[in-house]
Design a protein around this motif. Structure first.
Motif, short mmCIF file in Angstrom:
data_model
loop_
_atom_site.label_atom_id
_atom_site.label_comp_id
_atom_site.label_asym_id
_atom_site.label_seq_id
_atom_site.Cartn_x
_atom_site.Cartn_y
_atom_site.Cartn_z
N UNK A 21 0.84 -1.19 0.00
CA UNK A 21 0.00 0.00 0.00
C UNK A 21 0.88 1.25 0.00
N UNK A 22 0.63 2.15 -0.93
CA UNK A 22 1.45 3.36 -1.06
C UNK A 22 1.10 4.36 0.03
N UNK A 23 1.99 5.37 0.18
CA UNK A 23 1.72 6.43 1.15
C UNK A 23 0.44 7.17 0.79
N UNK A 24 0.20 7.38 -0.50
CA UNK A 24 -1.01 8.08 -0.92
C UNK A 24 -2.25 7.27 -0.58
N UNK A 25 -2.20 5.96 -0.78
CA UNK A 25 -3.34 5.11 -0.45
C UNK A 25 -3.60 5.10 1.05
N UNK A 26 -2.53 5.02 1.85
CA UNK A 26 -2.70 5.04 3.32
C UNK A 26 -3.30 6.38 3.76
N UNK B 287 -3.08 2.91 -9.67
CA UNK B 287 -2.29 2.21 -8.65
C UNK B 287 -2.79 2.54 -7.24
N UNK B 288 -3.06 3.83 -6.99
CA UNK B 288 -3.54 4.18 -5.66
C UNK B 288 -4.95 3.66 -5.44
N UNK B 289 -5.77 3.58 -6.49
CA UNK B 289 -7.10 2.99 -6.35
C UNK B 289 -7.01 1.51 -5.98
N UNK C 2 -11.88 9.97 -5.56
CA UNK C 2 -11.42 11.32 -5.87
C UNK C 2 -10.32 11.77 -4.90
N UNK C 3 -10.50 11.49 -3.61
CA UNK C 3 -9.47 11.84 -2.62
C UNK C 3 -8.17 11.11 -2.92
N UNK C 4 -8.26 9.81 -3.15
CA UNK C 4 -7.04 9.03 -3.39
C UNK C 4 -6.40 9.42 -4.72
#
Length: 413
Positions: free
Chosen positions: A2-7, A319-321, A402-404
């Motif tokens: 899990x990426x930093x953006x996803x977290x 990827x973040x989704x 949208x946030x992610x």
């Protein structure tokens, strides 16, 4: 992994006010507004964006709204939601069905506005998790094709920060929770065409003294069906729809003119130009064969460009989704024949990612015939249907996408 953006996205959306957002969505659905008339919708969105801490401007490009949140050094990311409804009489039977006769949110733009309002509030509340500048846009008149261009013409990028990247999303039929990404061509171009056939009117009892434009129009409609099947190679994707025929005022009067409205869907300018050349040739030929006193008038109307995702931008978003929703939630359906004016905001050079969020209620999806998603999707209400009713359960899903997506482009520690 899990990426930093996803977290960060999971943290920022952990406590979404879901019931309140669903109430907001239902209110918007009850009060649909047509293109460039989205006054109530724009005011309600602007109030929420302003309350979240954004510098907010209204009346951009007519009824558009723009919110800006500056949060230190970093990229500038634009998030867009379209706001207009359609001239469709609602047949959903929902308790929150449209209260405006003949107007309905049949394409889900009420959901888009809700997603943007929720995402703006979540990102503003969680600004310690990212840096950069957010620009949120409530766009008018996507359905009529002029809203995005009107906002740009009204100084969108002169009056507000010019984005490094643009993000947009659209509700679509399919089992709740799916996210459709295509790293390239995702939506087609569209062009409206009006043909006016000129005949010679007269009494219905004396057709020999007339040139009947209705008969000529009928022959032309039939002939036009060969444009795709006989003028284009099978590998080339295109659609030609005759959406309207208008002629006459009474049963015993042969009219002087007949009007035909067409809609073309193509995936390249070259195919579009070949289709237009065929339409002009066929219209002239049918009118000549009928002895029409004048050549037909052919006028090009509203047009949308192709929507082509920047591959790297879309990869970062998808990827973040996957990190937020799981790998199984993200899929590639290939290009659609639908169209959008979203690319006008990119001015032909700014990179963007545009994706779909599927929304068919589970009971409706499960009851649809078919053994696979493609066949089932043919049997559930789609966008522009009077029965189109996205599941409110997609409210938090669309806020999180949208946030992610925004966090995939902003600076995240």
């Amino acid at each position: 992994m899990t990426s930093a953006a996803a977290r960060a996205a999971l943290d920022l959306t952990a406590d979404l006010p879901v019931p309140e957002l669903e109430d907001f969505y239902r209110d918007l659905h009850r009060h649909p507004e047509l293109s460039f008339r989205e006054h109530r919708t724009a005011a309600r969105l602007a109030a929420r964006v302003r309350a979240a801490g954004f510098e907010t401007a209204e009346g951009v490009g007519g009824t558009g709204i723009v919110g800006v949140l500056r949060n230190g050094a970093g990229p500038t990311v634009l998030l867009r939601a379209d706001m207009d409804a359609l001239p469709v009489t609602e047949r959903t039977g929902l308790a929150y069905a449209s209260l405006t006769d003949g107007v309905m949110h049949a394409c889900g733009h009420d959901l888009h506005v809700t997603w943007l309002a929720g995402a703006a509030a979540a990102l503003a509340a969680g600004r310690d998790a990212w840096s950069g500048t957010l620009v949120v846009v409530g766009q008018p008149a996507e359905e009529s094709g002029g809203g995005a261009a009107a906002m740009v013409a009204n100084g969108l990028y002169d009056r507000f920060p010019r984005p490094d990247v643009l993000l947009g999303q659209h509700v679509a039929p399919g089992p709740v929770g799916g996210i459709a990404h295509v790293p390239g061509l995702i939506m087609s171009a569209t062009t409206d065409v009006e043909i006016v056939v000129h005949g010679r009117g007269g009494h219905g009892s004396r057709p020999e003294t007339t040139v009947d434009p209705v008969v000529t129009a009928a022959f032309l409609v039939t002939r036009l069906q060969t444009v795709v099947s006989r003028e284009l190679a099978p590998r080339e994707q295109a659609v030609l729809t005759v959406g309207r025929i208008e002629a006459g005022t009474a049963a015993n009067v042969i009219p002087a003119t007949a009007r035909i409205d067409l809609n073309l869907r193509t995936q390249s300018e070259e195919v579009r130009d070949r289709m237009l050349a065929a339409i002009r040739r066929m219209a002239a030929g049918e009118c000549l064969a009928a002895g029409c006193p004048r050549e037909p008038e052919i006028t090009l109307g509203a047009a949308y460009p192709v929507t082509v995702n920047d591959a790297e931008t879309d990869r970062r978003v998808s990827d973040v989704h996957r990190g937020v929703f799981g790998a199984g939630a993200v899929f590639d359906p290939g290009p659609a024949m639908g169209s959008e004016d979203f690319p006008h905001l990119a001015e032909g050079k700014l990179p963007y990612s545009y994706w779909f969020v599927t929304s068919t209620p589970p009971a409706v999806w499960d009851a649809a015939p078919g053994d696979d998603p493609l066949s089932r999707s043919q049997h559930v209400p789609s966008n522009h249907s009077p029965h189109f009713a996205p599941d409110p359960a997609t409210v938090p899903t669309g806020v999180r996408t949208l946030v992610s997506g925004a966090l995939s482009q902003l600076s995240v520690p």
